[in-house]
Design a protein around this motif. Structure first.
Motif, short mmCIF file in Angstrom:
data_model
loop_
_atom_site.label_atom_id
_atom_site.label_comp_id
_atom_site.label_asym_id
_atom_site.label_seq_id
_atom_site.Cartn_x
_atom_site.Cartn_y
_atom_site.Cartn_z
N CYS A 163 0.91 -1.34 -0.10
CA CYS A 163 0.13 0.13 -0.16
C CYS A 163 0.81 1.41 0.06
O CYS A 163 0.61 2.13 -0.75
CB CYS A 163 -0.90 -0.08 1.41
N ALA A 164 1.84 1.02 0.86
CA ALA A 164 2.65 2.44 1.03
C ALA A 164 3.45 2.84 -0.61
O ALA A 164 3.44 3.87 -0.90
CB ALA A 164 3.94 2.22 1.79
N LEU A 165 3.82 1.70 -1.17
CA LEU A 165 4.63 2.00 -2.42
C LEU A 165 3.62 2.36 -3.45
O LEU A 165 3.78 3.31 -4.22
CB LEU A 165 5.30 0.61 -2.80
N GLY A 166 2.11 1.96 -3.20
CA GLY A 166 1.19 2.34 -4.27
C GLY A 166 0.89 3.48 -4.08
O GLY A 166 0.69 4.36 -5.10
N LEU A 167 0.78 3.99 -2.96
CA LEU A 167 0.51 5.45 -2.65
C LEU A 167 1.35 6.33 -3.30
O LEU A 167 1.21 7.62 -3.47
CB LEU A 167 0.35 5.62 -1.36
N LEU A 168 2.76 6.01 -3.41
CA LEU A 168 3.78 6.83 -3.76
C LEU A 168 3.83 7.33 -5.45
O LEU A 168 4.20 8.36 -5.83
CB LEU A 168 5.00 6.37 -3.55
N HIS A 169 2.94 6.59 -6.13
CA HIS A 169 3.01 6.58 -7.73
C HIS A 169 1.53 6.97 -8.01
O HIS A 169 0.56 6.47 -7.58
CB HIS A 169 3.55 5.30 -8.20
N PRO A 170 1.86 8.27 -8.88
CA PRO A 170 0.45 8.62 -9.22
C PRO A 170 -0.41 7.69 -10.03
O PRO A 170 -1.62 7.45 -9.65
CB PRO A 170 0.75 9.72 -10.16
N ARG A 171 -0.07 6.64 -10.89
CA ARG A 171 -0.68 5.75 -11.49
C ARG A 171 -1.43 4.98 -10.43
O ARG A 171 -2.60 4.28 -10.83
CB ARG A 171 0.09 4.91 -12.23
N THR A 172 -0.83 4.60 -9.47
CA THR A 172 -1.48 3.56 -8.56
C THR A 172 -1.98 4.16 -7.26
O THR A 172 -2.75 3.28 -6.32
CB THR A 172 -0.45 2.49 -8.13
N ARG A 173 -2.02 5.53 -7.06
CA ARG A 173 -2.25 5.80 -5.94
C ARG A 173 -3.75 5.91 -5.58
O ARG A 173 -4.21 5.63 -4.42
CB ARG A 173 -2.23 7.51 -5.84
N LYS A 174 -4.86 5.86 -6.53
CA LYS A 174 -6.20 5.64 -6.26
C LYS A 174 -6.39 4.38 -5.72
O LYS A 174 -7.16 3.94 -4.63
CB LYS A 174 -7.09 5.86 -7.59
N VAL A 175 -5.92 3.23 -6.50
CA VAL A 175 -6.23 1.89 -5.91
C VAL A 175 -5.25 1.50 -4.59
O VAL A 175 -5.96 1.16 -3.84
CB VAL A 175 -5.68 1.13 -6.96
N ALA A 176 -4.15 2.27 -4.58
CA ALA A 176 -3.56 2.14 -3.36
C ALA A 176 -4.40 2.70 -2.07
O ALA A 176 -4.36 2.37 -1.00
CB ALA A 176 -2.31 2.61 -3.30
N GLY A 177 -5.16 3.86 -2.27
CA GLY A 177 -5.74 4.64 -1.30
C GLY A 177 -6.90 3.68 -1.02
O GLY A 177 -6.90 3.52 0.36
#
Length: 133
Positions: A58-72
């Motif tokens: 989740c932390a790594l996903g939040l860092l990237h704009p492309r994955t931020r929504k899903v990671a959020g």
């Protein structure tokens, strides 16, 4: 109209830092977290490892704009999913504080109770990162 990716703000960076730190600790010192796993769940050590990997993902996903929504969204779901563990931790420390009747046990129990409502701002941050708030 296409939705834009929410920015990586200070609150989201704080959540990233919290997840990376906690996730790494889950993997390096799983025994610290095993007592938090509700007693009705089997295979505590494995659940601690899985939750640690989930926090790091989740932390790594939040860092990237492309994955931020899903990671959020995943981060909010993870925070809701681990809430029973936080309740279990408070319940366990309540029993210890009653048995030991010392100031340190009572203070630690009070800290675990004070921590419970802090979960909600973390969930809000995750949902904001997902563009849901």
């Amino acid at each position: 109209m296409p939705q834009t990716t929410p920015p990586l703000d200070k609150a989201t960076l704080g959540l990233v830092t919290l997840f990376l730190t906690s996730g790494a600790t889950h993997l390096v010192r799983p025994q610290v977290f095993e007592g938090m796993v509700p007693h009705v769940l089997p295979r505590r050590r494995e659940l601690v490892y899985v939750s640690g990997v989930a926090e790091i993902a989740c932390a790594l996903g939040l860092l990237h704009p492309r994955t931020r929504k899903v990671a959020g969204l995943a981060s909010a779901a993870l925070l809701v999913a681990v809430f029973p563990a936080n309740l279990q931790m408070s319940a366990s420390h309540a029993k210890r504080a009653q048995r030991k009747e010392d100031t340190a046990s009572t203070a630690f129990f009070a800290g675990t109770v004070a921590r419970l409502p802090l979960q909600w701002p973390l969930i809000r941050t995750a949902l904001r990162a997902a563009g849901r708030l």
